[in-house]
Design a protein around this motif. Structure first.
Motif, PDB file in Angstrom:
ATOM      1  N   HIS A  74     -10.975   6.278  20.191  1.00  0.00           N
ATOM      2  CA  HIS A  74     -10.076   6.120  21.334  1.00  0.00           C
ATOM      3  C   HIS A  74      -8.631   6.396  20.923  1.00  0.00           C
ATOM      4  O   HIS A  74      -7.850   6.956  21.715  1.00  0.00           O
ATOM      5  N   LEU A  75      -8.265   5.991  19.705  1.00  0.00           N
ATOM      6  CA  LEU A  75      -6.929   6.306  19.195  1.00  0.00           C
ATOM      7  C   LEU A  75      -6.734   7.819  19.157  1.00  0.00           C
ATOM      8  O   LEU A  75      -5.661   8.338  19.491  1.00  0.00           O
ATOM      9  N   GLU A  76      -7.786   8.538  18.784  1.00  0.00           N
ATOM     10  CA  GLU A  76      -7.727  10.000  18.737  1.00  0.00           C
ATOM     11  C   GLU A  76      -7.544  10.576  20.141  1.00  0.00           C
ATOM     12  O   GLU A  76      -6.780  11.526  20.343  1.00  0.00           O
ATOM     13  N   ILE A  77      -8.217   9.997  21.121  1.00  0.00           N
ATOM     14  CA  ILE A  77      -8.072  10.454  22.510  1.00  0.00           C
ATOM     15  C   ILE A  77      -6.645  10.237  22.991  1.00  0.00           C
ATOM     16  O   ILE A  77      -6.034  11.116  23.616  1.00  0.00           O
ATOM     17  N   VAL A  78      -6.098   9.049  22.713  1.00  0.00           N
ATOM     18  CA  VAL A  78      -4.732   8.743  23.140  1.00  0.00           C
ATOM     19  C   VAL A  78      -3.741   9.682  22.457  1.00  0.00           C
ATOM     20  O   VAL A  78      -2.842  10.241  23.099  1.00  0.00           O
ATOM     21  N   GLY A  79      -3.910   9.873  21.139  1.00  0.00           N
ATOM     22  CA  GLY A  79      -3.006  10.763  20.417  1.00  0.00           C
ATOM     23  C   GLY A  79      -3.080  12.190  20.918  1.00  0.00           C
ATOM     24  O   GLY A  79      -2.051  12.873  21.073  1.00  0.00           O
ATOM     25  N   ALA A  80      -4.288  12.665  21.191  1.00  0.00           N
ATOM     26  CA  ALA A  80      -4.455  14.023  21.705  1.00  0.00           C
ATOM     27  C   ALA A  80      -3.821  14.171  23.080  1.00  0.00           C
ATOM     28  O   ALA A  80      -3.191  15.199  23.388  1.00  0.00           O
ATOM     29  N   THR A  81      -3.970  13.146  23.915  1.00  0.00           N
ATOM     30  CA  THR A  81      -3.380  13.193  25.257  1.00  0.00           C
ATOM     31  C   THR A  81      -1.863  13.218  25.177  1.00  0.00           C
ATOM     32  O   THR A  81      -1.197  13.964  25.909  1.00  0.00           O
ATOM     33  N   ILE A  82      -1.297  12.383  24.310  1.00  0.00           N
ATOM     34  CA  ILE A  82       0.161  12.385  24.123  1.00  0.00           C
ATOM     35  C   ILE A  82       0.634  13.768  23.698  1.00  0.00           C
ATOM     36  O   ILE A  82       1.621  14.297  24.221  1.00  0.00           O
ATOM     37  N   GLN A  83      -0.072  14.368  22.749  1.00  0.00           N
ATOM     38  CA  GLN A  83       0.330  15.686  22.260  1.00  0.00           C
ATOM     39  C   GLN A  83       0.267  16.735  23.362  1.00  0.00           C
ATOM     40  O   GLN A  83       1.151  17.581  23.481  1.00  0.00           O
ATOM     41  N   MET A  84      -0.780  16.667  24.196  1.00  0.00           N
ATOM     42  CA  MET A  84      -0.885  17.623  25.303  1.00  0.00           C
ATOM     43  C   MET A  84       0.208  17.399  26.334  1.00  0.00           C
ATOM     44  O   MET A  84       0.739  18.353  26.919  1.00  0.00           O
ATOM     45  N   LEU A  85       0.566  16.144  26.573  1.00  0.00           N
ATOM     46  CA  LEU A  85       1.632  15.834  27.519  1.00  0.00           C
ATOM     47  C   LEU A  85       2.989  16.332  27.030  1.00  0.00           C
ATOM     48  O   LEU A  85       3.924  16.495  27.822  1.00  0.00           O
ATOM     49  N   LEU A  86       3.097  16.563  25.725  1.00  0.00           N
ATOM     50  CA  LEU A  86       4.350  17.056  25.138  1.00  0.00           C
ATOM     51  C   LEU A  86       4.319  18.557  24.878  1.00  0.00           C
ATOM     52  O   LEU A  86       5.140  19.064  24.123  1.00  0.00           O
ATOM     53  N   THR A  87       3.385  19.246  25.498  1.00  0.00           N
ATOM     54  CA  THR A  87       3.279  20.691  25.304  1.00  0.00           C
ATOM     55  C   THR A  87       4.627  21.367  25.588  1.00  0.00           C
ATOM     56  O   THR A  87       5.217  21.163  26.639  1.00  0.00           O
ATOM     57  N   GLY A  88       5.091  22.131  24.618  1.00  0.00           N
ATOM     58  CA  GLY A  88       6.360  22.836  24.783  1.00  0.00           C
ATOM     59  C   GLY A  88       7.553  22.086  24.257  1.00  0.00           C
ATOM     60  O   GLY A  88       8.621  22.668  24.058  1.00  0.00           O
ATOM     61  N   VAL A  89       7.406  20.790  24.003  1.00  0.00           N
ATOM     62  CA  VAL A  89       8.550  19.994  23.583  1.00  0.00           C
ATOM     63  C   VAL A  89       8.970  20.319  22.156  1.00  0.00           C
ATOM     64  O   VAL A  89      10.147  20.465  21.863  1.00  0.00           O
ATOM     65  N   ASN A  90       8.020  20.471  21.261  1.00  0.00           N
ATOM     66  CA  ASN A  90       8.357  20.690  19.851  1.00  0.00           C
ATOM     67  C   ASN A  90       9.295  21.880  19.668  1.00  0.00           C
ATOM     68  O   ASN A  90      10.304  21.804  18.972  1.00  0.00           O
ATOM     69  N   GLY A  91       8.934  22.988  20.307  1.00  0.00           N
ATOM     70  CA  GLY A  91       9.776  24.172  20.169  1.00  0.00           C
ATOM     71  C   GLY A  91      11.079  24.031  20.919  1.00  0.00           C
ATOM     72  O   GLY A  91      12.147  24.400  20.416  1.00  0.00           O
ATOM     73  N   GLU A  92      11.030  23.479  22.127  1.00  0.00           N
ATOM     74  CA  GLU A  92      12.220  23.400  22.960  1.00  0.00           C
ATOM     75  C   GLU A  92      13.235  22.376  22.470  1.00  0.00           C
ATOM     76  O   GLU A  92      14.392  22.408  22.876  1.00  0.00           O
ATOM     77  N   LEU A  93      12.817  21.441  21.610  1.00  0.00           N
ATOM     78  CA  LEU A  93      13.795  20.532  21.022  1.00  0.00           C
ATOM     79  C   LEU A  93      14.827  21.306  20.202  1.00  0.00           C
ATOM     80  O   LEU A  93      15.930  20.827  19.954  1.00  0.00           O
ATOM     81  N   LYS A  94      14.464  22.505  19.780  1.00  0.00           N
ATOM     82  CA  LYS A  94      15.351  23.335  18.977  1.00  0.00           C
ATOM     83  C   LYS A  94      16.122  24.334  19.834  1.00  0.00           C
ATOM     84  O   LYS A  94      16.881  25.157  19.319  1.00  0.00           O
ATOM     85  N   ASN A  95      15.944  24.262  21.154  1.00  0.00           N
ATOM     86  CA  ASN A  95      16.592  25.201  22.059  1.00  0.00           C
ATOM     87  C   ASN A  95      17.632  24.447  22.885  1.00  0.00           C
ATOM     88  O   ASN A  95      17.290  23.606  23.705  1.00  0.00           O
ATOM     89  N   ALA A  96      18.897  24.728  22.672  1.00  0.00           N
ATOM     90  CA  ALA A  96      19.958  23.972  23.329  1.00  0.00           C
ATOM     91  C   ALA A  96      20.386  24.582  24.654  1.00  0.00           C
ATOM     92  O   ALA A  96      21.254  24.047  25.331  1.00  0.00           O
ATOM     93  N   ALA A  97      19.822  25.708  25.032  1.00  0.00           N
ATOM     94  CA  ALA A  97      20.234  26.376  26.262  1.00  0.00           C
ATOM     95  C   ALA A  97      19.864  25.545  27.477  1.00  0.00           C
ATOM     96  O   ALA A  97      18.764  25.015  27.577  1.00  0.00           O
ATOM     97  N   ASP A  98      20.781  25.428  28.418  1.00  0.00           N
ATOM     98  CA  ASP A  98      20.532  24.622  29.609  1.00  0.00           C
ATOM     99  C   ASP A  98      19.397  25.183  30.449  1.00  0.00           C
ATOM    100  O   ASP A  98      18.715  24.455  31.164  1.00  0.00           O
ATOM    101  N   GLU A  99      19.197  26.493  30.400  1.00  0.00           N
ATOM    102  CA  GLU A  99      18.159  27.117  31.218  1.00  0.00           C
ATOM    103  C   GLU A  99      16.885  27.336  30.413  1.00  0.00           C
ATOM    104  O   GLU A  99      16.104  28.231  30.702  1.00  0.00           O
ATOM    105  N   SER A 100      16.650  26.530  29.390  1.00  0.00           N
ATOM    106  CA  SER A 100      15.465  26.674  28.554  1.00  0.00           C
ATOM    107  C   SER A 100      14.218  26.270  29.310  1.00  0.00           C
ATOM    108  O   SER A 100      14.276  25.689  30.394  1.00  0.00           O
TER     109      SER A 100
END
Length: 315
Positions: free
Chosen positions: A70-96
């Motif tokens: 169940h911990l794996e399910i929760v962790g996987a769901t969190i990661q999917m909910l953050l899709t795109g965040v990892n890369g965009e944290l490095k993008n400072a453009a307002d229209e990113s």
């Protein structure tokens, strides 16, 4: 031993990223009622009954292992909910893409505010699930409860499953994603199943009350002290027979007066019960001797060697 299968126990899915709910869902990843707490609690408790109650050991290990799933399910769901965040944290453009993903500039500003509140999740980890609760408090072994007595531990586990079930129920009110709700409903339902497993295991141990070895003092085991002023209420907790010991509840309407009349309860009499101090001491010795005999027999070395596992000779 553990063997990891590279598939989730339940097919967790999300329809779109949701940073806010990912943060909330951390509560079940590294919070005090979360899946890691449950897995570690049942895992630790199992060690104490490996020899004395191998059937309960098997159940605790099975449920503990499922909680890791169940911990794996929760962790996987969190990661999917953050899709795109990892890369965009490095993008400072307002229209990113992050701005679009968060439905506009105002939402992105709220995201930045949330990052300041819980920087470990959004900044340090780069969006990877962390072992914290939803506000950033780190997971702690102090969440783990165990008394070394199986009946007490099973009751603690019933409470743990109740708390976890309620957290999932509350989480379901904070997302409109039908796929996420499917996963949350599965996880919530498994808490209900585990509750019943622990209750059935507890019922299979007789007697199972009171927990531990020593019996209660018959002068006080069925007394109800009315400790508040105002409208009084009666119910099966203070009238009729007590549910587990079958004693008649004794309602003490004025506890202060009773304390003064009985020399600080030192002269209190046992009423509404067949138990006496003599019968209690006899039961104490009997239960103590029985539990010691079972423990000694279960843990006795065989041929001078103590072995955790028994491997069958197949020759």
């Amino acid at each position: 031993m553990f063997h990891h299968v590279k598939e989730l126990q339940f097919n967790a899915r999300v329809s779109k990223p949701d940073v806010r709910f990912a943060k909330l869902l951390l509560e079940q990843f590294g919070g005090p009622n979360g899946e890691l707490k449950a897995a570690m609690q049942y895992f630790v408790q199992a060690f104490g009954c490996r020899k004395k109650a191998p059937d309960k050991f098997d159940m605790l290990m099975d449920i503990a292992t499922e909680e890791f799933s169940h911990l794996e399910i929760v962790g996987a769901t969190i990661q999917m909910l953050l899709t795109g965040v990892n890369g965009e944290l490095k993008n400072a453009a307002d229209e990113s893409d992050l701005t679009k993903m968060l439905d506009g500039q105002a939402a992105k500003e709220n995201y930045i505010h949330d990052a300041m509140v819980n920087p470990q999740f959004f900044l340090v980890s780069g969006g990877t699930p962390t072992l914290t609760d939803s506000v950033g408090n780190p997971w702690s072994a102090s969440y783990i409860m165990g008394m070394g007595d199986l009946t007490a531990d099973l009751r603690l586990n019933i409470g743990a499953e109740t708390s976890a079930k309620m957290v999932y129920e509350n989480l379901m009110n904070f997302t409109d994603d039908v796929y996420v709700k499917e996963s949350l409903r599965f996880l919530m339902t498994r808490e209900v199943a585990h509750f019943q497993m622990f209750q059935a295991a507890l019922d299979s141990i007789q007697p199972n009350f009171p927990p531990g070895v020593l019996q209660g003092d018959p002068r006080f085991s069925n007394k109800y002290f009315n400790m508040s002023k105002g409208e009084d209420f009666k119910g099966p907790w203070n009238e009729g027979k007590s549910p587990l010991m079958g004693e008649e509840w004794q309602f003490v309407d004025d506890p202060h007066k009773r304390v003064r009349e009985t020399n600080g309860l030192m002269d209190e009499k046992a009423t509404g019960t067949d138990r006496t101090e003599k019968s209690v001491q006899t039961a104490n010795k009997k239960v103590s001797a029985s539990k010691k005999e079972k423990a000694d027999k279960a843990t006795a070395p065989k041929n001078g060697v103590m072995s955790w596992s028994v491997y069958q000779d197949k020759k």
